[in-house]
Design an enzyme around this catalytic site. Structure first.
Site, PDB file in Angstrom:
ATOM      1  N   HIS A 249       0.721  -0.818  -0.033  1.00  0.00           N
ATOM      2  CA  HIS A 249       0.183   0.196  -0.065  1.00  0.00           C
ATOM      3  C   HIS A 249       1.006   0.761   0.034  1.00  0.00           C
ATOM      4  O   HIS A 249       1.533   1.412   0.979  1.00  0.00           O
ATOM      5  CB  HIS A 249      -0.827  -0.188   1.287  1.00  0.00           C
ATOM      6  CG  HIS A 249      -2.092   0.509   1.003  1.00  0.00           C
ATOM      7  ND1 HIS A 249      -1.652   2.504   1.089  1.00  0.00           N
ATOM      8  CD2 HIS A 249      -3.418   0.736   1.218  1.00  0.00           C
ATOM      9  CE1 HIS A 249      -3.224   2.947   1.117  1.00  0.00           C
ATOM     10  NE2 HIS A 249      -3.749   1.965   1.291  1.00  0.00           N
TER      11      HIS A 249
ATOM     12  N   ARG B 251      -6.136  10.265  -0.401  1.00  0.00           N
ATOM     13  CA  ARG B 251      -5.408  10.632  -1.615  1.00  0.00           C
ATOM     14  C   ARG B 251      -7.014  10.429  -2.287  1.00  0.00           C
ATOM     15  O   ARG B 251      -6.682  11.490  -2.878  1.00  0.00           O
ATOM     16  CB  ARG B 251      -4.870   9.172  -2.441  1.00  0.00           C
ATOM     17  CG  ARG B 251      -3.260   8.905  -2.219  1.00  0.00           C
ATOM     18  CD  ARG B 251      -2.815   8.262  -2.543  1.00  0.00           C
ATOM     19  NE  ARG B 251      -3.008   6.575  -3.006  1.00  0.00           N
ATOM     20  CZ  ARG B 251      -3.087   5.507  -3.848  1.00  0.00           C
ATOM     21  NH1 ARG B 251      -2.307   6.856  -5.277  1.00  0.00           N
ATOM     22  NH2 ARG B 251      -3.113   4.505  -4.082  1.00  0.00           N
TER      23      ARG B 251
HETATM   24  O1  MEZ Z   1      -9.263  -1.837  -0.013  1.00  0.00           O
HETATM   25  C1  MEZ Z   1      -8.551  -1.362   1.131  1.00  0.00           C
HETATM   26  O2  MEZ Z   1      -7.685  -1.849   1.057  1.00  0.00           O
HETATM   27  C2  MEZ Z   1      -8.959   0.227   2.171  1.00  0.00           C
HETATM   28  C3  MEZ Z   1     -10.520   0.639   1.566  1.00  0.00           C
HETATM   29  C4  MEZ Z   1      -7.912   0.335   2.284  1.00  0.00           C
HETATM   30  C5  MEZ Z   1      -7.566   2.171   2.169  1.00  0.00           C
HETATM   31  O3  MEZ Z   1      -6.627   2.730   2.097  1.00  0.00           O
HETATM   32  O4  MEZ Z   1      -8.693   2.342   3.153  1.00  0.00           O
END
Ligand code: MEZ
Length: 534
Positions: free
Chosen positions: A320, A340
């Site tokens: 992420h 974002r």
């Molecule tokens: O789907 C995801 O991983 C999620 C909702 C994460 C996020 O950044 O909030």
């Protein structure tokens, strides 16, 4: 003000460039640029961290080293096989392993279809990545959107590797899933006229992210858990599955559970089994910090694979882009993509944007890694790592004062605890290990390649190709949890009590380990991260 010294000075660059960035969109990459940054900087494209599996149905497959190591382990039952011919402690139609969102959704549907159901979960019911998903759940339920458009986003984001039938099931069920959750009591954010507030995530062509502020997963899990308990479904906590039981025909027929409190092994017989054990972030691939729940140790993958279930895209890991980097207490914790989605921009040490803020996760993470490690334009931290800014105060300039407090209250509190006010100060971020894109191969009903073994949630593979989009995980746990629950209940009704229960597959697996010398004394599944205080 948590930013002092050098960081305090560098913040000024972000402040200086802020007003010039309001309403201005940084150019998106071309497909060639995306491919280039992925190939050079995404960890999945770096061959070093992988090795080939030596045993099992996917022998030869490429896996992250840490995952291959937990796959190639001896069973905990190697020297203590329980007597499966004795009366089992639990005896049900549908055994669900895992107490997160997928397990709970499966339990509700299986119960509604008339099956007897047991949820066995390693920690407490609801202790799962579902609870930690923040930003939202996707569904094409607005006038300018359709499941077909959602599908195109899913497969584009997934690098066209998705299994089409699974992606189709995901998007087609999505509007229904939102209604199902809402009818059960999930409180999604709405406008005053009652319509849902929806925003963009990375890689979406329509605003279809439904949210409950920035604790959407917690709100969904709250609803599901209440409903499971209200329906009187039995849940046993602190009971981890350590291996599957098969019947005389090689079909899944239960599991051996390990009670973490009493350290007893218990057997649960079932006509069908649904694996909903979640992901593997706590394996910390390549040493990355993780946004994942404590229990995310790949248990379901390990025991499913040992029983003969095939895996797909297990070498595809999601980093992420916006994990917390500083203050150090926040390292690896999720900074939701909703930040974002609301317009926060990634910036380098000069206060310059270097990537379009809504690129897909794989591309955005790669661009951050490039900025920090090739261009050397990251913000150096006292902890010795490099990071980039995520300019959150621009959200207030774009959408008005009070937006952050209203839409990102959890994020605001998370940073406030360590002295950072994200309404006026930018965040420091770095990619964090977030999700396993692949897993055990399933069909549209969640059925794995082992008869009567279903898989739902992050343990399943194929839905998202090699890169999942934000909000499609909270969606897939419900879509495939419900499908698996329904189908397992239906199959169970047609079946008599399974006979000839056995653990013979363990002997076969152990023979392979012995022949290849692969296991090296390791025992699995891991159950808890290696740094747990036991
Ligand atoms: O789907 C995801 O991983 C999620 C909702 C994460 C996020 O950044 O909030």
């Amino acid at each position: 003000m948590a930013y002092t010294g050098n960081i305090g000075e560098l913040v000024k660059k972000v402040e200086e460039s802020r007003t010039s960035r309001v309403g201005v969109h940084y150019p998106r990459m071309t497909q060639e640029e995306r491919r280039d940054v992925l190939e050079k900087f995404h960890p999945d494209y770096n061959t070093d961290g992988f090795r080939n599996l030596k045993v099992g149905v996917n022998k030869g497959a490429r896996l992250p080293v840490e995952m291959a190591d937990v796959f190639e382990t001896w069973s905990r039952l190697r020297d203590r096989k329980p007597d499966l011919q004795a009366d089992p402690v639990y005896d049900v139609d549908v055994l669900i392993i895992g107490g997160g969102g997928a397990g709970a959704a499966a339990a509700l549907e299986a119960k509604a279809a008339g099956a007897s159901v047991l949820i066995a979960t390693k920690l407490r019911f609801g202790d799962a990545n579902t609870m930690m998903a923040q930003g939202g759940i996707q569904a094409a339920d607005k006038e300018n959107d359709t499941p077909a458009i959602h599908y195109l986003d899913v497969v584009g984001g997934g690098r066209f590797e998705n299994i089409p039938e699974l992606a189709r099931a995901l998007v087609m069920d999505a509007p229904l899933v939102i209604k199902w959750l809402e009818d059960m009591g999930t409180m999604f954010d709405k406008k005053e006229d009652g319509t849902m507030i929806t925003i963009h995530g990375g890689g979406t062509s329509r605003k279809r992210m439904h949210a409950a502020r920035d604790y959407t997963g917690a709100e969904i899990m709250r609803t599901l858990r209440d409903e499971v308990l209200n329906k009187g479904i039995t849940v046993v906590e602190f009971c981890a599955a350590v291996d599957l039981i098969l019947d005389q025909n090689g079909r899944a027929a239960g599991a051996v559970l390990f009670n973490l409190e009493t350290e007893q092994y218990l057997s649960a017989r079932a006509k069908t089994v649904i694996m909903a054990t979640g992901g593997s972030g706590r394996l910390h691939y390549r040493g990355f910090p993780t946004s994942n729940h404590y229990g995310a140790t790949a248990d379901g993958l390990v025991i499913g694979y040992r029983a003969g279930a095939k895996i797909i895209y297990a070498d595809s890991i999601q980093y992420h882009p916006t994990g917390g980097a500083y203050p150090p207490q926040l390292l690896g914790l999720l900074v939701t993509e909703k930040t974002r989605g609301l317009g926060a921009t990634p910036l380098n040490i000069k206060g310059e944007q270097f990537v379009y803020h809504l690129e897909t996760r794989d591309v955005a993470s790669s661009a951050i890694l490039k900025e920090c490690h090739e261009r050397k334009l990251g913000v150096p931290l006292p902890t010795g790592i490099s990071s980039v800014w995520l300019d959150s105060p621009i959200i207030e300039l774009t959408h008005g004062e009070g937006t952050i407090e209203r839409q990102l209250p959890a994020m605001m509190r998370q940073f406030q605890r360590f002295g950072v006010d994200i309404r006026t100060e930018p965040m420091l971020i770095y990619p964090t290990l977030h999700y396993q894109n692949g897993g055990l191969l399933i069909d549209e009903n969640g059925l794995s390649t082992v008869e009567n073994l279903y898989v739902a949630g992050e343990a399943a593979g194929g839905i998202h190709g090699t890169n999942r989009l934000m909000g499609n995980s909270l969606l897939d746990i419900i879509v495939f949890g419900r499908r698996a629950g329904r189908h397992a209940a239906f199959v169970s009704k047609e079946m008599s009590v399974p006979a000839g229960l056995n653990l013979d597959h363990l002997d076969a697996f152990h023979r392979e380990l012995e022949a290849t010398g692969a296991a090296d004394g390791r025992v699995g599944p891991m159950l808890l991260p290696h740094y747990t205080h036991r």
